[in-house]
Design a protein around this motif. Structure first.
Motif, PDB file in Angstrom:
ATOM      1  N   ALA A 135       0.816  -1.218   0.000  1.00  0.00           N
ATOM      2  CA  ALA A 135       0.000   0.000   0.000  1.00  0.00           C
ATOM      3  C   ALA A 135       0.852   1.273   0.000  1.00  0.00           C
ATOM      4  CB  ALA A 135      -0.964  -0.021   1.184  1.00  0.00           C
ATOM      5  N   PRO A 136       1.882   1.380   0.866  1.00  0.00           N
ATOM      6  CA  PRO A 136       2.727   2.581   0.806  1.00  0.00           C
ATOM      7  C   PRO A 136       3.475   2.709  -0.516  1.00  0.00           C
ATOM      8  CG  PRO A 136       3.064   1.426   2.882  1.00  0.00           C
ATOM      9  CD  PRO A 136       2.238   0.520   2.009  1.00  0.00           C
ATOM     10  N   PHE A 137       3.908   1.562  -1.055  1.00  0.00           N
ATOM     11  CA  PHE A 137       4.618   1.621  -2.328  1.00  0.00           C
ATOM     12  C   PHE A 137       3.669   2.043  -3.445  1.00  0.00           C
ATOM     13  CE2 PHE A 137       6.590  -0.089  -6.182  1.00  0.00           C
ATOM     14  CZ  PHE A 137       7.882   0.400  -6.042  1.00  0.00           C
ATOM     15  N   GLY A 138       2.478   1.445  -3.465  1.00  0.00           N
ATOM     16  CA  GLY A 138       1.489   1.829  -4.468  1.00  0.00           C
ATOM     17  C   GLY A 138       1.104   3.289  -4.350  1.00  0.00           C
ATOM     18  N   TRP A 139       0.972   3.768  -3.101  1.00  0.00           N
ATOM     19  CA  TRP A 139       0.675   5.193  -2.869  1.00  0.00           C
ATOM     20  C   TRP A 139       1.777   6.068  -3.451  1.00  0.00           C
ATOM     21  CZ3 TRP A 139       4.005   8.173   0.162  1.00  0.00           C
ATOM     22  CH2 TRP A 139       3.619   9.509   0.311  1.00  0.00           C
ATOM     23  N   ALA A 140       3.045   5.692  -3.202  1.00  0.00           N
ATOM     24  CA  ALA A 140       4.169   6.485  -3.710  1.00  0.00           C
ATOM     25  C   ALA A 140       4.179   6.499  -5.235  1.00  0.00           C
ATOM     26  CB  ALA A 140       5.487   5.931  -3.171  1.00  0.00           C
ATOM     27  N   VAL A 141       3.947   5.330  -5.844  1.00  0.00           N
ATOM     28  CA  VAL A 141       3.927   5.223  -7.299  1.00  0.00           C
ATOM     29  C   VAL A 141       2.847   6.118  -7.891  1.00  0.00           C
ATOM     30  CG1 VAL A 141       3.321   3.656  -9.204  1.00  0.00           C
ATOM     31  CG2 VAL A 141       4.965   2.928  -7.447  1.00  0.00           C
ATOM     32  N   ALA A 142       1.642   6.090  -7.282  1.00  0.00           N
ATOM     33  CA  ALA A 142       0.529   6.900  -7.791  1.00  0.00           C
ATOM     34  C   ALA A 142       0.713   8.373  -7.468  1.00  0.00           C
ATOM     35  CB  ALA A 142      -0.785   6.391  -7.193  1.00  0.00           C
ATOM     36  N   SER A 143       1.092   8.662  -6.225  1.00  0.00           N
ATOM     37  CA  SER A 143       1.202  10.040  -5.760  1.00  0.00           C
ATOM     38  C   SER A 143       2.239  10.835  -6.541  1.00  0.00           C
ATOM     39  CB  SER A 143       1.551  10.049  -4.271  1.00  0.00           C
ATOM     40  OG  SER A 143       1.737  11.352  -3.801  1.00  0.00           O
ATOM     41  N   PHE A 190       9.818   6.463   9.581  1.00  0.00           N
ATOM     42  CA  PHE A 190      10.712   7.433  10.229  1.00  0.00           C
ATOM     43  C   PHE A 190      10.448   8.867   9.768  1.00  0.00           C
ATOM     44  CE2 PHE A 190      13.050   3.603  11.276  1.00  0.00           C
ATOM     45  CZ  PHE A 190      13.539   3.901  12.550  1.00  0.00           C
ATOM     46  N   GLY A 191       9.375   9.069   9.005  1.00  0.00           N
ATOM     47  CA  GLY A 191       8.973  10.412   8.619  1.00  0.00           C
ATOM     48  C   GLY A 191       9.692  10.991   7.423  1.00  0.00           C
ATOM     49  N   HIS A 192      10.394  10.166   6.667  1.00  0.00           N
ATOM     50  CA  HIS A 192      11.094  10.663   5.497  1.00  0.00           C
ATOM     51  C   HIS A 192      10.093  10.968   4.379  1.00  0.00           C
ATOM     52  CE1 HIS A 192      15.134   8.715   6.866  1.00  0.00           C
ATOM     53  NE2 HIS A 192      14.661   9.595   7.725  1.00  0.00           N
ATOM     54  N   GLN A 193      10.450  11.940   3.554  1.00  0.00           N
ATOM     55  CA  GLN A 193       9.500  12.489   2.586  1.00  0.00           C
ATOM     56  C   GLN A 193       9.738  11.972   1.168  1.00  0.00           C
ATOM     57  OE1 GLN A 193       9.094  16.893   3.062  1.00  0.00           O
ATOM     58  NE2 GLN A 193      10.696  16.579   4.596  1.00  0.00           N
ATOM     59  N   LEU A 194       8.646  11.732   0.480  1.00  0.00           N
ATOM     60  CA  LEU A 194       8.679  11.365  -0.924  1.00  0.00           C
ATOM     61  C   LEU A 194       9.045  12.601  -1.748  1.00  0.00           C
ATOM     62  CD1 LEU A 194       7.978   9.263  -3.161  1.00  0.00           C
ATOM     63  CD2 LEU A 194       5.624  10.104  -3.040  1.00  0.00           C
ATOM     64  N   ASP A 195      10.009  12.456  -2.636  1.00  0.00           N
ATOM     65  CA  ASP A 195      10.407  13.542  -3.532  1.00  0.00           C
ATOM     66  C   ASP A 195       9.608  13.391  -4.825  1.00  0.00           C
ATOM     67  OD1 ASP A 195      11.606  15.361  -5.227  1.00  0.00           O
ATOM     68  OD2 ASP A 195      13.645  14.849  -4.635  1.00  0.00           O
ATOM     69  N   ARG A 196       8.454  14.013  -4.852  1.00  0.00           N
ATOM     70  CA  ARG A 196       7.541  13.843  -5.990  1.00  0.00           C
ATOM     71  C   ARG A 196       8.108  14.405  -7.286  1.00  0.00           C
ATOM     72  NH1 ARG A 196       4.325  14.302  -1.563  1.00  0.00           N
ATOM     73  NH2 ARG A 196       2.539  12.862  -1.434  1.00  0.00           N
ATOM     74  N   HIS A 233       7.689  10.343 -13.432  1.00  0.00           N
ATOM     75  CA  HIS A 233       8.038   9.739 -14.717  1.00  0.00           C
ATOM     76  C   HIS A 233       9.485   9.261 -14.789  1.00  0.00           C
ATOM     77  CE1 HIS A 233       4.504  12.029 -16.840  1.00  0.00           C
ATOM     78  NE2 HIS A 233       4.109  11.228 -15.864  1.00  0.00           N
ATOM     79  N   SER A 234      10.135   9.094 -13.643  1.00  0.00           N
ATOM     80  CA  SER A 234      11.528   8.638 -13.618  1.00  0.00           C
ATOM     81  C   SER A 234      11.622   7.119 -13.549  1.00  0.00           C
ATOM     82  CB  SER A 234      12.241   9.226 -12.399  1.00  0.00           C
ATOM     83  OG  SER A 234      11.677   8.694 -11.204  1.00  0.00           O
ATOM     84  N   CYS A 235      10.501   6.455 -13.280  1.00  0.00           N
ATOM     85  CA  CYS A 235      10.445   4.995 -13.091  1.00  0.00           C
ATOM     86  C   CYS A 235      11.254   4.561 -11.881  1.00  0.00           C
ATOM     87  CB  CYS A 235      10.888   4.252 -14.352  1.00  0.00           C
ATOM     88  SG  CYS A 235       9.829   4.612 -15.770  1.00  0.00           S
ATOM     89  N   ARG A 236      11.367   5.447 -10.897  1.00  0.00           N
ATOM     90  CA  ARG A 236      11.967   5.142  -9.603  1.00  0.00           C
ATOM     91  C   ARG A 236      11.309   6.012  -8.552  1.00  0.00           C
ATOM     92  NH1 ARG A 236      14.892   9.771 -10.120  1.00  0.00           N
ATOM     93  NH2 ARG A 236      16.329   9.762 -11.870  1.00  0.00           N
ATOM     94  N   VAL A 237      11.332   5.556  -7.304  1.00  0.00           N
ATOM     95  CA  VAL A 237      10.770   6.307  -6.188  1.00  0.00           C
ATOM     96  C   VAL A 237      11.919   6.986  -5.453  1.00  0.00           C
ATOM     97  CG1 VAL A 237       9.493   6.165  -4.014  1.00  0.00           C
ATOM     98  CG2 VAL A 237       8.860   4.678  -5.938  1.00  0.00           C
ATOM     99  N   ASN A 238      11.925   8.310  -5.449  1.00  0.00           N
ATOM    100  CA  ASN A 238      12.968   9.056  -4.748  1.00  0.00           C
ATOM    101  C   ASN A 238      12.457   9.563  -3.409  1.00  0.00           C
ATOM    102  OD1 ASN A 238      14.059   9.364  -7.690  1.00  0.00           O
ATOM    103  ND2 ASN A 238      15.709  10.098  -6.359  1.00  0.00           N
ATOM    104  N   LEU A 239      13.309   9.444  -2.401  1.00  0.00           N
ATOM    105  CA  LEU A 239      13.041  10.000  -1.082  1.00  0.00           C
ATOM    106  C   LEU A 239      14.040  11.114  -0.814  1.00  0.00           C
ATOM    107  CD1 LEU A 239      12.557   6.595   0.673  1.00  0.00           C
ATOM    108  CD2 LEU A 239      10.806   8.374   0.590  1.00  0.00           C
TER     109      LEU A 239
END
Length: 202
Positions: free
Chosen positions: A40-48, A86-92, A97-103
């Motif tokens: 769920a968190p990963f899917g949220w990050a991918v969509a968000s 730990f409260g780290h933020q997603l770098d939207r 469109h980078s095909c990676r999730v950046n924090l």
């Protein structure tokens, strides 16, 4: 949104399948819950963040990440969940469109760390290095993590890298440096990434 939902569903199915294999019906249920908690968190990050674009590249890499490279993606999803706890933020902006999730934040202020398709603490100056690790995972699929771990173990107990290590500019003169300056930059995945971009720590 669709990519995020499918991604979360894939993690739930993976967790259920593994749980069912390990522990029957109860294992299946526990595995599905674990898959949900991670997916769920990963899917949220991918969509968000709109991680995968709607173009051919985005669709293809999404398919690779959720089939051949699913082990890497799942481990990366666990890594992402821990960061979020730990409260780290997603770098939207960087993720889109980078095909990676950046924090934004990394494990350590000194290093960026990439696991699966999740990159924590990177910057434009070293992003290409981290992208090499994502490519390595996609190329080798389920073999990538075992091969990296095996190399770490071998180079820790049998430091053959001492034969070609730069002892003058990067002396191994402390216990921590044995791992940070010795083992780490010489394992195969890091050595390749440093050849493409960046200089090993000294």
């Amino acid at each position: 949104m669709v990519f995020g939902i499918i991604s979360a569903a894939v993690h739930i199915v993976l967790g259920a399948a593994f749980g069912g294999w390990a522990g029957g019906t109860l294992g299946l249920l526990i595995g599905a819950v674990v898959g949900l908690l991670v997916g769920a968190p990963f899917g949220w990050a991918v969509a968000s963040a709109g991680v995968y674009g709607p173009d051919a590249r985005g669709v293809w890499l999404f398919l690779v990440d959720h089939t051949w490279s699913l082990l890497n993606t799942a481990v990366g999803a666990v890594y992402l969940a821990v960061h979020l706890i730990f409260g780290h933020q997603l770098d939207r902006t960087t993720s889109q469109h980078s095909c990676r999730v950046n924090l934004v934040e990394g494990v350590s202020p000194r290093y960026a760390t990439t696991i699966g398709t999740v990159c924590a603490g990177s910057s434009p100056g070293i992003q290409r290095h981290e992208d090499v690790h994502i490519f390595q995972g996609r190329l080798l699929g389920p073999l990538y993590i075992p091969l990296v771990l095996l190399n770490y173990v071998l180079f820790t107990i049998a430091p053959v890298w001492l034969l070609w290590h730069d002892h003058t500019n990067a002396p191994i003169n402390a216990f921590t440096r044995y791992f940070e300056i010795g083992v780490y930059p010489h394992v195969w995945n890091e050595a390749i990434a440093y050849r493409i971009q960046g200089s090993p720590p000294r």
